[in-house]
Scaffold this active site. Structure first.
Site, PDB file in Angstrom:
ATOM      1  CG  PHE A 139       1.485 -11.045   2.930  1.00 17.31           C
ATOM      2  CD1 PHE A 139       0.907 -11.192   4.182  1.00 17.31           C
ATOM      3  CD2 PHE A 139       0.966 -10.081   2.069  1.00 17.31           C
ATOM      4  CE1 PHE A 139      -0.170 -10.392   4.575  1.00 17.31           C
ATOM      5  CE2 PHE A 139      -0.102  -9.283   2.443  1.00 17.31           C
ATOM      6  CZ  PHE A 139      -0.667  -9.435   3.706  1.00 17.31           C
ATOM      7  CG  ASP A 240       1.355 -12.677  -4.978  1.00 20.11           C
ATOM      8  OD1 ASP A 240       1.470 -11.564  -5.529  1.00 20.11           O
ATOM      9  OD2 ASP A 240       0.726 -12.849  -3.909  1.00 20.11           O
ATOM     10  CE  LYS A 269       2.146  -4.942  -1.960  1.00 13.64           C
ATOM     11  NZ  LYS A 269       1.751  -4.114  -0.830  1.00 13.64           N
TER      12      LYS A 269
HETATM   13  C1  LIG Z   1       2.962 -10.649  -2.490  1.00 12.55           C
HETATM   14  C2  LIG Z   1       1.678  -9.995  -2.078  1.00 12.55           C
HETATM   15  N1  LIG Z   1       0.505 -10.565  -2.432  1.00 12.55           N
HETATM   16  C3  LIG Z   1      -0.668 -10.017  -2.090  1.00 12.55           C
HETATM   17  C4  LIG Z   1      -0.733  -8.852  -1.349  1.00 12.55           C
HETATM   18  C5  LIG Z   1      -2.070  -8.284  -0.998  1.00 12.55           C
HETATM   19  O1  LIG Z   1      -2.288  -7.069  -1.658  1.00 12.55           O
HETATM   20  P1  LIG Z   1      -3.381  -6.041  -1.101  1.00 12.55           P
HETATM   21  O2  LIG Z   1      -2.869  -5.535   0.207  1.00 12.55           O
HETATM   22  O3  LIG Z   1      -3.455  -4.973  -2.160  1.00 12.55           O
HETATM   23  O4  LIG Z   1      -4.667  -6.781  -0.960  1.00 12.55           O
HETATM   24  C6  LIG Z   1       0.462  -8.231  -0.948  1.00 12.55           C
HETATM   25  C7  LIG Z   1       0.432  -7.004  -0.134  1.00 12.55           C
HETATM   26  O5  LIG Z   1       1.359  -6.655   0.568  1.00 12.55           O
HETATM   27  C8  LIG Z   1       1.695  -8.819  -1.310  1.00 12.55           C
HETATM   28  O6  LIG Z   1       2.864  -8.282  -0.946  1.00 12.55           O
END
Ligand SMILES: Cc1ncc(COP(=O)(O)O)c(C=O)c1O
Length: 313
Positions: A139, A240, A269
């Protein structure tokens, strides 16, 4: 209007689209540490923490104090217009934490998806080729590129296409389903042979531990093999760390379990304990690939977010 959960939910359903789901049928009144209270005074233990954002707990007094002090000084000035110290202090702190002695640089944005977008921009600017490989079950956010990179169809990609170009997906190791590191490397080599040659690939992006995909660790064997393979081909390895970072897996960053050094990581986050700030931290030469003006965003690295992040760290 009555302030009970049911009437607030009805009000919300009338005014907010169904596409944004609220998982729990309650409206929060206040949150502290690992607990929260709803508008009816009911008291809950919060296992979600704003989706992996409150690793240090809700409303930590040091974060509140840092944000209040910053609020009284400057709330927004745009780093592209004038500098402010909390931005550069946060960059230095993250570069030291991530760089492991090498020269890393940091750039800040606002949401996780934006950090992912910028990590790909930087990698493409550095390699000057377009291909990006991501993993099934991964994700990476809800922007066009974020949902393209995400390896799950409904609801994230369903009906939102066409997706962005030059993104390829390959299976992630899964110890629970007997799909080993060697299987995953074989699949990647198959992708190189049948879909895109490694010299057309700018970056491989993955979560060191898949979050939304089911809390699957990539594992040491896979991460080490991936690091060797990306180094051999000159491909930028992006971890990520948006969900896995900031102590959530026990180490400060997820990649630190596997004895590898990524070229770029994304952060968001729990970085700032609930204030919206995200960023990328990467090898200086890669981070400097975009031309001056190629990176930015009005609110990126907002002073309140930077102050909160410094307090969290
Ligand atoms: C691994 C990862 N990357 C990217 C994102 C995207 O972050 P945002 O919701 O702040 O755009 C998330 C959000 O849950 C995530 O868990």
């Amino acid at each position: 209007m009555t302030r009970d959960n049911q009437s607030l939910i009805e009000h919300r359903q009338h005014h907010v689209p169904r596409g944004v789901v609220t998982a729990h049928p309650l409206f929060v009144e206040k949150a502290q540490g690992a607990e929260l209270w709803d508008v009816e005074g009911r008291h809950f233990i919060d296992f979600v923490g704003g989706i992996g954002v409150q690793n240090i707990g809700h409303s930590h007094p040091r974060v509140i104090d840092a944000v209040q002090k910053q609020l009284a000084k400057v709330t927004h000035a745009a780093f592209q217009v004038v500098g402010y110290e909390v931005y550069t202090q946060l960059a230095e702190r993250l570069n030291t934490l991530v760089g492991n002695g090498a020269h890393y640089k940091s750039f800040f944005s606002t949401t996780g998806a934006e950090a992912v977008e910028n990590a790909i921009k930087v990698a493409r600017a550095w390699r000057k080729v377009p291909g990006v490989i991501a993993f099934r079950g991964g994700f990476h956010g809800r922007t066009l590129l974020g949902s393209t990179l995400t390896g799950m169809s409904a609801p994230y990609k369903q009906n939102f296409g066409p997706m962005a170009g030059e993104v390829y997906h390959t299976p992630y190791p899964d110890a629970y389903r007997n799909f080993s590191a060697a299987d995953a490397i074989r699949s990647l080599e198959d992708l190189f042979a049948t879909q895109i040659a490694p010299d057309r690939v700018a970056a491989i992006i993955l979560e060191p531990v898949q979050g939304d995909g089911g809390f699957l660790p990539a594992g040491k064997d896979f991460m080490q093999a991936l690091r060797e393979l990306t180094t051999r081909h000159g491909i930028v390895l992006i971890c990520d760390e948006i969900q896995a970072g900031f102590g959530r897996t026990g180490e400060m960053f997820g990649f630190q379990h596997f004895g590898i050094q990524p070229d770029v990581i994304t952060v968001a986050k729990s970085l700032a304990g609930g204030l919206p700030i995200s960023g990328i931290v990467g090898r200086a030469e890669i981070m400097d690939a975009p031309l001056p003006g190629g990176l930015g965003g009005t609110y990126g690295g907002n002073p309140l977010g930077c102050a909160a992040a410094l307090a969290v760290l």
